[in-house]
Design an enzyme around this catalytic site. Structure first.
Site, PDB file in Angstrom:
ATOM      1  N   GLU A   1     -18.038  19.817 -45.500  1.00  0.00           N
ATOM      2  CA  GLU A   1     -17.898  18.658 -45.136  1.00  0.00           C
ATOM      3  C   GLU A   1     -16.945  18.336 -43.700  1.00  0.00           C
ATOM      4  O   GLU A   1     -16.983  19.714 -43.381  1.00  0.00           O
ATOM      5  CB  GLU A   1     -16.842  17.987 -46.571  1.00  0.00           C
ATOM      6  CG  GLU A   1     -15.257  19.609 -46.494  1.00  0.00           C
ATOM      7  CD  GLU A   1     -14.039  18.757 -46.901  1.00  0.00           C
ATOM      8  OE1 GLU A   1     -13.462  17.546 -46.242  1.00  0.00           O
ATOM      9  OE2 GLU A   1     -13.510  19.554 -48.217  1.00  0.00           O
TER      10      GLU A   1
ATOM     11  N   LYS B   1      -5.432  21.422 -54.123  1.00  0.00           N
ATOM     12  CA  LYS B   1      -5.041  22.296 -53.357  1.00  0.00           C
ATOM     13  C   LYS B   1      -3.059  21.244 -54.429  1.00  0.00           C
ATOM     14  O   LYS B   1      -3.202  20.927 -54.760  1.00  0.00           O
ATOM     15  CB  LYS B   1      -4.634  21.071 -52.252  1.00  0.00           C
ATOM     16  CG  LYS B   1      -5.535  20.929 -50.989  1.00  0.00           C
ATOM     17  CD  LYS B   1      -5.851  19.877 -49.391  1.00  0.00           C
ATOM     18  CE  LYS B   1      -6.490  18.420 -49.801  1.00  0.00           C
ATOM     19  NZ  LYS B   1      -8.579  18.886 -49.932  1.00  0.00           N
TER      20      LYS B   1
HETATM   21  N1  PSU Z   1     -10.112  21.213 -48.424  1.00  0.00           N
HETATM   22  C1  PSU Z   1      -9.046  21.580 -47.136  1.00  0.00           C
HETATM   23  N2  PSU Z   1      -8.404  21.052 -46.474  1.00  0.00           N
HETATM   24  C2  PSU Z   1      -8.706  19.183 -46.494  1.00  0.00           C
HETATM   25  C3  PSU Z   1      -9.481  19.328 -47.761  1.00  0.00           C
HETATM   26  C4  PSU Z   1     -10.085  19.564 -47.872  1.00  0.00           C
HETATM   27  O1  PSU Z   1      -9.440  23.082 -47.616  1.00  0.00           O
HETATM   28  O2  PSU Z   1      -8.548  19.301 -45.132  1.00  0.00           O
HETATM   29  C5  PSU Z   1      -9.736  17.573 -47.465  1.00  0.00           C
HETATM   30  C6  PSU Z   1     -11.183  16.964 -48.512  1.00  0.00           C
HETATM   31  O3  PSU Z   1     -11.649  16.116 -47.920  1.00  0.00           O
HETATM   32  C7  PSU Z   1     -10.863  16.108 -49.468  1.00  0.00           C
HETATM   33  C8  PSU Z   1      -9.808  15.684 -48.915  1.00  0.00           C
HETATM   34  O4  PSU Z   1     -11.494  15.275 -49.858  1.00  0.00           O
HETATM   35  O5  PSU Z   1      -9.010  17.157 -48.336  1.00  0.00           O
HETATM   36  C9  PSU Z   1      -8.844  14.625 -50.232  1.00  0.00           C
HETATM   37  O6  PSU Z   1      -8.056  14.206 -49.385  1.00  0.00           O
HETATM   38  P1  PSU Z   1      -7.614  12.452 -50.954  1.00  0.00           P
HETATM   39  O7  PSU Z   1      -6.319  13.379 -50.963  1.00  0.00           O
HETATM   40  O8  PSU Z   1      -6.770  11.811 -49.306  1.00  0.00           O
HETATM   41  O9  PSU Z   1      -8.327  12.439 -51.171  1.00  0.00           O
END
Ligand code: PSU
Ligand code: MN
Length: 300
Positions: free
Chosen positions: A25, A157
């Protein structure tokens, strides 16, 4: 009109030969890691995928076209251009219809990977249910429910409400496998504090579960790959800085898709780069495991 899609020569050749491919991604590059390290990390994870026998396909939208595999100019734009927005699935149509550009999240990368016939995807950590009073749930969860993809990650996360996220993954029938662990990883932390029902030891087992999952019903298989204990962020430090980062996000009125990048950035600053080191290690390890699983899947 067909989706405007550009496949890199390297990915097109791997597709033609039936060789293993790993989708990567672009949001974690554009919004998850600070500059200038992010560009070096983007290049390095592609190298790791190659080293373990697969072809990397970093996915992003550039000038109204979906790119499956980026050249170095594309990678540079994603990493260095301040005007690159974060595109979840709902944002993709707008960016594509208006000739725009953007970085794809777990949700949109998974969707586009499947459209390109790529079944294995490596990221850092999934989005999920956020902590706190206001309801905030990442689109990653619902997207994975209906997408036949295998995602390698270090859990979700640790800035999130992990218990609620695990419940949502269960409700959405997302299959979750611990890679050599019975504990759900906590991204920066080896163990989130929650158990897992299923464990695998080897890449070929992930491939076998994924094939069967896809035969039954379209839906994701999450392979949760924990950081080894000696590479995790110190748990005491983690808890202290996370509490401060959550309080700062609330005080600064951060909402919507800005929440995750804000919290990751706060942690990187507050830990003097220790959380960044852990985040990069997570991505490197997931790229390796995803390449090995893609190899097992291609071997049949
Ligand atoms: N994994 C990481 N760092 C990131 C992400 C994933 O180590 O920044 C990103 C991914 O793109 C995931 C996003 O889809 O964080 C989640 O964002 P939100 O909580 O707004 O959906
Ligand atoms: Mn959100």
């Amino acid at each position: 009109m067909p989706l405007p899609l550009s496949t890199s020569p390297e990915v097109a050749q791997a597709q033609a030969n039936g060789e293993p491919i790993v989708a990567l991604e672009s949001t974690l590059i554009a919004h998850g890691l600070p500059r200038p390290d992010n560009l070096a990390v983007a290049r390095e994870i592609e190298q790791i995928v190659r080293r373990y026998g697969a072809t990397p396909a970093t996915i992003a939208v550039l000038d109204g076209t979906v790119h499956i595999g980026l050249d170095d100019t594309g990678l540079r734009r994603i990493a260095c251009d301040d005007a690159i927005p974060k595109l979840g699935i709902r944002d993709l149509a707008v960016a594509l219809a208006s000739g725009g550009s953007g970085a794809t999240t777990v949700s949109s990368t998974a969707l586009l990977a499947i459209k390109a016939g790529i079944a294995v995807f490596a990221t850092g950590g999934l989005g999920g249910v956020h902590r706190g009073g206001g309801y905030d749930e990442s689109a990653d969860l619902a997207a994975l429910a209906g997408t036949p993809i295998l995602v390698v990650c270090a859990g979700v996360k640790s800035i999130l409400d992990i218990e609620a996220t695990l419940e949502r993954l269960e409700s959405l029938s997302v299959t979750v496998l611990g890679y050599r662990t019975n504990r759900f990883p906590g991204f920066y932390l080896t163990d989130s504090g929650f158990p897992l029902d299923w464990r695998i030891e080897e890449p070929h087992q992930a491939a076998a579960v994924f094939r069967t999952r896809t035969d039954l019903q379209a839906g994701a298989v999450v392979v949760a790959n924990p950081l080894p204990p000696d590479e995790q962020l110190d748990p005491g430090l983690h808890d202290r800085v996370l509490a401060a980062a959550l309080a700062a996000a609330a005080a600064d009125g951060i909402t919507g898709k800005a929440v995750t990048p804000y919290l990751l950035d706060s942690l990187h600053r507050a830990t003097g780069g220790e959380s960044l080191r852990a985040n990069v290690t997570i991505i490197q390890r997931n790229a390796e495991l995803a390449a090995r699983i893609a190899g097992a899947l291609a071997a049949g």
